[in-house]
Motif scaffolding. Structure first.
Motif, short mmCIF file in Angstrom:
data_model
loop_
_atom_site.label_atom_id
_atom_site.label_comp_id
_atom_site.label_asym_id
_atom_site.label_seq_id
_atom_site.Cartn_x
_atom_site.Cartn_y
_atom_site.Cartn_z
N ARG A 200 0.86 -1.18 0.00
CA ARG A 200 0.00 0.00 0.00
C ARG A 200 0.90 1.24 0.00
NH1 ARG A 200 -3.13 -1.19 4.10
NH2 ARG A 200 -4.74 -2.07 2.74
N LEU A 201 0.72 2.08 -1.00
CA LEU A 201 1.53 3.28 -1.16
C LEU A 201 0.67 4.52 -0.97
CD1 LEU A 201 3.38 2.13 -4.40
CD2 LEU A 201 4.39 2.24 -2.13
N THR A 202 1.20 5.51 -0.27
CA THR A 202 0.49 6.77 -0.06
C THR A 202 1.22 7.89 -0.81
OG1 THR A 202 -0.21 6.04 2.14
CG2 THR A 202 -0.38 8.39 1.67
N PHE A 203 0.43 8.73 -1.49
CA PHE A 203 0.98 9.80 -2.31
C PHE A 203 0.33 11.14 -1.94
CE2 PHE A 203 1.34 5.91 -4.72
CZ PHE A 203 2.59 5.99 -5.34
N PRO A 204 0.95 12.24 -2.33
CA PRO A 204 0.29 13.54 -2.19
C PRO A 204 -0.97 13.60 -3.06
CG PRO A 204 2.65 13.80 -2.61
CD PRO A 204 2.33 12.37 -2.87
N SER A 205 -1.99 14.28 -2.60
CA SER A 205 -3.25 14.37 -3.36
C SER A 205 -3.20 15.52 -4.35
CB SER A 205 -4.44 14.56 -2.40
OG SER A 205 -4.71 13.38 -1.71
N THR A 206 -2.66 15.23 -5.53
CA THR A 206 -2.67 16.22 -6.61
C THR A 206 -3.43 15.63 -7.80
OG1 THR A 206 -0.62 15.46 -7.67
CG2 THR A 206 -0.40 17.05 -5.87
N PRO A 207 -4.18 16.44 -8.52
CA PRO A 207 -4.95 15.91 -9.66
C PRO A 207 -4.07 15.23 -10.70
CG PRO A 207 -5.71 18.11 -9.08
CD PRO A 207 -4.46 17.87 -8.28
N GLU A 208 -2.89 15.82 -10.96
CA GLU A 208 -2.02 15.27 -11.99
C GLU A 208 -1.51 13.87 -11.59
OE1 GLU A 208 -2.25 19.58 -12.11
OE2 GLU A 208 -1.59 18.22 -10.53
N LEU A 209 -1.09 13.74 -10.34
CA LEU A 209 -0.57 12.46 -9.88
C LEU A 209 -1.69 11.42 -9.80
CD1 LEU A 209 1.85 10.87 -8.93
CD2 LEU A 209 1.49 11.75 -6.63
N ALA A 210 -2.88 11.83 -9.39
CA ALA A 210 -4.01 10.90 -9.32
C ALA A 210 -4.34 10.35 -10.70
CB ALA A 210 -5.23 11.61 -8.73
N ALA A 211 -4.36 11.22 -11.70
CA ALA A 211 -4.67 10.79 -13.06
C ALA A 211 -3.61 9.83 -13.58
CB ALA A 211 -4.80 12.00 -13.98
N GLU A 212 -2.33 10.14 -13.29
CA GLU A 212 -1.24 9.29 -13.78
C GLU A 212 -1.28 7.92 -13.12
OE1 GLU A 212 3.57 9.62 -14.68
OE2 GLU A 212 2.56 11.15 -13.49
N LEU A 213 -1.51 7.89 -11.81
CA LEU A 213 -1.59 6.62 -11.09
C LEU A 213 -2.76 5.78 -11.59
CD1 LEU A 213 -0.82 7.68 -7.40
CD2 LEU A 213 0.44 5.98 -8.73
N ALA A 214 -3.91 6.44 -11.79
CA ALA A 214 -5.09 5.71 -12.26
C ALA A 214 -4.85 5.10 -13.63
CB ALA A 214 -6.30 6.65 -12.30
N ALA A 215 -4.25 5.87 -14.53
CA ALA A 215 -3.99 5.37 -15.88
C ALA A 215 -3.00 4.19 -15.85
CB ALA A 215 -3.45 6.49 -16.76
N MET A 216 -1.95 4.31 -15.03
CA MET A 216 -0.95 3.25 -14.96
C MET A 216 -1.54 1.98 -14.34
SD MET A 216 2.14 3.73 -16.14
CE MET A 216 3.21 2.75 -15.08
N ALA A 217 -2.32 2.14 -13.26
CA ALA A 217 -2.91 0.98 -12.60
C ALA A 217 -3.89 0.26 -13.52
CB ALA A 217 -3.59 1.40 -11.30
N ALA A 218 -4.69 1.03 -14.25
CA ALA A 218 -5.65 0.44 -15.18
C ALA A 218 -4.92 -0.32 -16.29
CB ALA A 218 -6.55 1.52 -15.78
N GLU A 220 -1.96 -1.63 -16.09
CA GLU A 220 -1.31 -2.80 -15.50
C GLU A 220 -2.30 -3.95 -15.34
OE1 GLU A 220 1.90 -4.63 -14.90
OE2 GLU A 220 2.13 -2.45 -14.84
N GLN A 221 -3.51 -3.65 -14.90
CA GLN A 221 -4.51 -4.70 -14.75
C GLN A 221 -4.94 -5.27 -16.08
OE1 GLN A 221 -6.74 -3.73 -10.52
NE2 GLN A 221 -7.82 -3.37 -12.40
N ASP A 222 -5.00 -4.43 -17.12
CA ASP A 222 -5.35 -4.93 -18.45
C ASP A 222 -4.26 -5.86 -18.97
OD1 ASP A 222 -7.77 -3.67 -18.65
OD2 ASP A 222 -7.00 -1.91 -19.68
N CYS A 223 -3.01 -5.54 -18.66
CA CYS A 223 -1.88 -6.32 -19.15
C CYS A 223 -1.65 -7.59 -18.33
CB CYS A 223 -0.62 -5.47 -19.14
SG CYS A 223 0.91 -6.38 -19.35
N CYS A 224 -1.74 -7.44 -17.00
CA CYS A 224 -1.39 -8.52 -16.09
C CYS A 224 -2.57 -8.80 -15.18
CB CYS A 224 -0.16 -8.15 -15.26
SG CYS A 224 1.31 -7.81 -16.28
N ALA A 225 -3.33 -9.83 -15.50
CA ALA A 225 -4.55 -10.13 -14.76
C ALA A 225 -4.29 -10.56 -13.33
CB ALA A 225 -5.34 -11.21 -15.50
#
Length: 260
Positions: A200-218, A220-225
Motif C-alpha cells: 500500500r503506497l500513499t501519495f500527495p493528493s494532486t490531480p495530476e498524480l491521481a490521473a497518472e496513477l489511475a492510468a498506470m494501474a488500469a 497494469e490490470q489490463d496487461c497482467c490479470a
C-alpha cells in the motif's frame, strides 16, 4: 525458415519466451513438439503474435482475442471485422466510464486543494478547518472518494486475480518502459506499507498524480490479470493498494520495491 524454435520466435517477434509459453497454455498460440521435446512454431506464428499484440493494445481480454483468432483462422477478414466492432465499442464505453471517474476524482482533488489553499484558522485544526472531511459533514459527492480501476467485484469470495497465470504479456522494450514508469511514480510516495499479498503506497493528493496513477494501474490490470489495484482518495492523501499472488513476488519487487 519454415519453422521456428521458441528462442527464434521470441527474437523475431520481440515477445519473451515466457509469454509465448503462456500464450500456448491460454490457447492463443499453437506449437508442435520435436522428437526431442522442443517447441516448434509454424511460419505464421510471427503474424499471429502481431495480431495478439494488436488486440492487447486495444485492451481486449485474452478470451476475446482467442475468439477473434478462431474467426481469423477461417480466412475471412469481413468476419473478423464484424466480430471486432462490438468489442471495440465496449472498450470505448469502458474508456469513457473511466474518463468520467477520473474527471470526478480530479474535481474532488481540486476542491480539497482549493479549501486547503485558503486562509487557515488561528490555532489548531478543528472540525471546520478543511483538513478533515467526513461523510457526516459533507454531501456524499464531497466525502472520501474510492475509484475502482477494475470491473472485478470487491468483497467476492472468488478473487480471479489469485488464480490468473503469472505471465506478463508485454515485450522486452515495453516491459522495461513500464517498469521505469512505475519506479518513477513509486519514488513520489510519501509512505509505503507492505501488506498481506502486496503493498500500500500513499501519495500527495494532486490531480495530476491521481490521473497518472489511475492510468498506470488500469493499464497494469489490463496487461497482467494477476495484479489487483485499488486507488482511493481521502482528504490530503492518495492511496494505491496493489495485491498479487505469491508467484508474482518478483514482479512486485521490480515494480513497487516490495521486499521478497
Amino acid at each position: 525458415m519454415s519453422t521456428l524454435r521458441i528462442s527464434q520466435l521470441a527474437e523475431r517477434s520481440g515477445v519473451p519466451a515466457s509469454t509465448l509459453r503462456f500464450y500456448e497454455t491460454a490457447g492463443l498460440l499453437h506449437a508442435e513438439r520435436t522428437s526431442s521435446g522442443y517447441r516448434q512454431y509454424g511460419p505464421d506464428a510471427v503474424e499471429r503474435l502481431a495480431f495478439i499484440s494488436s488486440g492487447k493494445l486495444l485492451g481486449l481480454a485474452l478470451e476475446d482475442i482467442r475468439g477473434l483468432l478462431d474467426v481469423r483462422d477461417a480466412g475471412v477478414c469481413a468476419a473478423v471485422r464484424a466480430r471486432m466492432v462490438p468489442l471495440v465499442a465496449d472498450r470505448i464505453a469502458d474508456a469513457e466510464r473511466r474518463s468520467a471517474e477520473l474527471a470526478a476524482f480530479s474535481a474532488r482533488l481540486a476542491d480539497v486543494h482549493r479549501q486547503l489553499s485558503g486562509p487557515a484558522p488561528s490555532g489548531g485544526c478543528g472540525s471546520d478547518c478543511g483538513c478533515t472531511t467526513t461523510a457526516e459533514d459533507q454531501p456524499p459527492a464531497r466525502g472520501p472518494v474510492m475509484v475502482e480501476l477494475s470491473t472485478r467485484p470487491r468483497g467476492a469470495a472468488h478473487e480471479p486475480w489469485r488464480e490468473a497465470p503469472v505471465a506478463c504479456t508485454l515485450g522486452g522494450a515495453e516491459l522495461g518502459e513500464r517498469t521505469a514508469q512505475w519506479q518513477a511514480l513509486v519514488a513520489q510516495a510519501t509512505n509505503r506499507e507492505e501488506i498481506a499479498d502486496g503493498i500500500r503506497l500513499t501519495f500527495p493528493s494532486t490531480p495530476e498524480l491521481a490521473a497518472e496513477l489511475a492510468a498506470m494501474a488500469a493499464a497494469e490490470q489490463d496487461c497482467c490479470a494477476f495484479f489487483d489495484c485499488t486507488l482511493s482518495l481521502a482528504p490530503a492523501r492518495l492511496t494505491l493498494t496493489v495485491c498479487a499472488p505469491e508467484a508474482a513476488d518478483s514482479l512486485l519487487a521490480d515494480l513497487f520495491g516490495v521486499t521478497v
